[in-house]
Design a protein around this motif. Structure first.
Motif, PDB file in Angstrom:
ATOM      1  N   LYS A 204       0.831  -1.201   0.000  1.00 30.04           N
ATOM      2  CA  LYS A 204       0.000   0.000   0.000  1.00 30.04           C
ATOM      3  C   LYS A 204       0.872   1.261   0.000  1.00 30.04           C
ATOM      4  N   GLY A 205       0.707   2.090  -1.020  1.00 29.22           N
ATOM      5  CA  GLY A 205       1.456   3.345  -1.092  1.00 29.22           C
ATOM      6  C   GLY A 205       2.866   3.200  -1.628  1.00 29.22           C
ATOM      7  N   ALA A 206       3.312   1.955  -1.849  1.00 34.40           N
ATOM      8  CA  ALA A 206       4.718   1.738  -2.207  1.00 34.40           C
ATOM      9  C   ALA A 206       5.099   2.422  -3.517  1.00 34.40           C
ATOM     10  N   ASN A 211       7.962   6.995  -0.968  1.00 35.42           N
ATOM     11  CA  ASN A 211       7.412   6.073   0.018  1.00 35.42           C
ATOM     12  C   ASN A 211       8.450   5.028   0.418  1.00 35.42           C
ATOM     13  N   ARG A 212       8.591   4.793   1.709  1.00 36.49           N
ATOM     14  CA  ARG A 212       9.663   3.912   2.189  1.00 36.49           C
ATOM     15  C   ARG A 212       9.322   2.438   2.077  1.00 36.49           C
ATOM     16  N   ASN A 213       8.057   2.139   1.770  1.00 41.62           N
ATOM     17  CA  ASN A 213       7.681   0.731   1.633  1.00 41.62           C
ATOM     18  C   ASN A 213       8.477   0.026   0.533  1.00 41.62           C
ATOM     19  N   ALA A 214       8.800   0.781  -0.534  1.00 42.43           N
ATOM     20  CA  ALA A 214       9.530   0.164  -1.647  1.00 42.43           C
ATOM     21  C   ALA A 214      10.878  -0.381  -1.167  1.00 42.43           C
ATOM     22  N   ALA A 243       4.051  -2.719 -11.763  1.00 37.93           N
ATOM     23  CA  ALA A 243       5.368  -2.401 -12.321  1.00 37.93           C
ATOM     24  C   ALA A 243       6.408  -2.326 -11.207  1.00 37.93           C
ATOM     25  N   LEU A 244       6.023  -1.699 -10.105  1.00 40.22           N
ATOM     26  CA  LEU A 244       6.981  -1.518  -9.013  1.00 40.22           C
ATOM     27  C   LEU A 244       7.448  -2.855  -8.439  1.00 40.22           C
ATOM     28  N   VAL A 245       6.501  -3.694  -8.034  1.00 34.47           N
ATOM     29  CA  VAL A 245       6.917  -4.924  -7.356  1.00 34.47           C
ATOM     30  C   VAL A 245       7.610  -5.875  -8.336  1.00 34.47           C
TER      31      VAL A 245
END
Ligand code: C2E
Ligand code: MG
Ligand code: MG
Ligand code: MG
Length: 289
Positions: A204-206, A211-214, A243-245
């Motif tokens: 969520k929010g990554a 955002n620090r989740n990434a 795309a991010l994950v």
């Protein structure tokens, strides 16, 4: 109940708390009836490979339609079932039902089943798993058992034996909701997980800038890679998050962006349409909720 109520023992019970306790007792009674009447059903949520963008499996998720309250979330009733001794009966039904369903899916599609720490502590679990596989005809490597860090709370050696017994049967093991529990990381040294499921709170929010989740997802993926484990990003809702994950190296994605949990008849449809087998993204447009 002791754990949940422990903090409140020095307080006076308000009417609200009494009402809460009463409705909780009511829910417990209703749950007991639901178990004897078989009032549950399973839904299945697609798990997609980031490499192939194909559906490689489904997670079985239990559903309960309460006669008057309507749908009750498993997040609410599973903890009650665990406390009042109903989780064994429920868990047995889930396992057998999920194996029977998956046995009729294409041979390259797995099913994941959530297993409560209470089931995991029961020495009868391997025999149950063996029986569910034999009865359904599902090959062991197409069943993945999801357990949470809760199983490590009880530090007895028996969890080691349970891991050995389950791996001996040939089923896969996934560590669910990683990062939200009582993680000490120490157990990752020895526990034979095939996969780590990165909790949706990290997704969520990554994809938002800064955002620090990434960074956390990246670190978990590196850890998992080093240990030879796959990674599923849970709760992926947005295209940007796909795309991010994927870029962070997650091997699998599960989330509303590809599909919500659906009935087995819908799974059968999803898997039988040619387009459906090819790309999960097809479901997003054709089966948006
Ligand atoms: P879980 O095993 O971590 O399952 C994932 C949960 O996230 C599911 O909720 C699923 O519907 C939800 N989810 C999936 N994708 C998304 C998304 O993109 N966004 C959001 N916001 N949520 C998403 P569900 O079905 O309500 O289940 C909640 C929890 O209840 C499960 O978490 C699991 O811990 C437990 N549970 C469900 N079925 C069973 C079961 O058969 N046995 C046991 N022991 N526990 C179960
Ligand atoms: Mg799960
Ligand atoms: Mg999870
Ligand atoms: Mg969860």
């Amino acid at each position: 109940a002791a754990k949940a109520d422990g903090r409140g023992v020095h307080r006076f019970y308000s009417d609200d708390m009494l009402a809460g306790a009463k409705s909780r007792k009511q829910l417990e009674d209703d749950l007991r009836i639901a178990v004897t009447e078989g009032a549950f059903h399973l839904c299945y949520q697609p798990v997609v490979s980031t490499k192939s963008t194909r559906i490689v499996g489904y997670e079985a998720l239990i559903r309960w339609n309460h006669p008057t309250r309507g749908p009750v979330s498993p997040a609410d009733f599973i903890p009650i079932a665990e406390e009042c001794g109903l989780i064994e009966a429920i868990g047995t039904w889930v396992l057998r039902t999920a194996c029977n369903a998956a046995a009729r899916w294409p041979a390259d599609v797995r099913v994941a089943v959530n297993v409560s720490p209470i089931q995991f502590a029961n020495p009868a679990l391997p025999a149950l798993v063996t029986s569910a596989l034999a009865q359904s005809g599902l090959p062991a490597n197409r069943l993945e058992l999801e357990i949470t860090e809760g199983v490590f709370l009880d530090e007895s050696a028996s969890s080691d034996q349970m891991f050995k017994a389950l791996k001996g049967i040939g089923v896969r093991l996934a560590l669910d909701d990683f990062g939200t529990g009582y993680s000490s990381l120490g157990y990752l040294r020895t526990a034979p997980f095939d996969k780590i499921k990165i909790d949706q709170s990290f997704v969520k929010g990554a994809a938002e800038p800064g955002n620090r989740n990434a960074a956390i997802i990246k670190a978990i993926v590196m850890l998992a890679d080093t240990l030879g484990m796959e990674t599923t990003a849970e709760g992926v809702e947005l295209q940007d998050e796909i795309a991010l994950v994927r870029d962070l190296g997650c091997s699998h994605i599960q989330g509303y962006v590809y599909g919500r949990p659906v009935l087995n008849e819908v799974v059968m449809e999803q898997l039988s349409t040619a387009a459906g087998v090819a790309t999960a993204a097809g479901f997003k447009t054709s089966r948006a909720p």
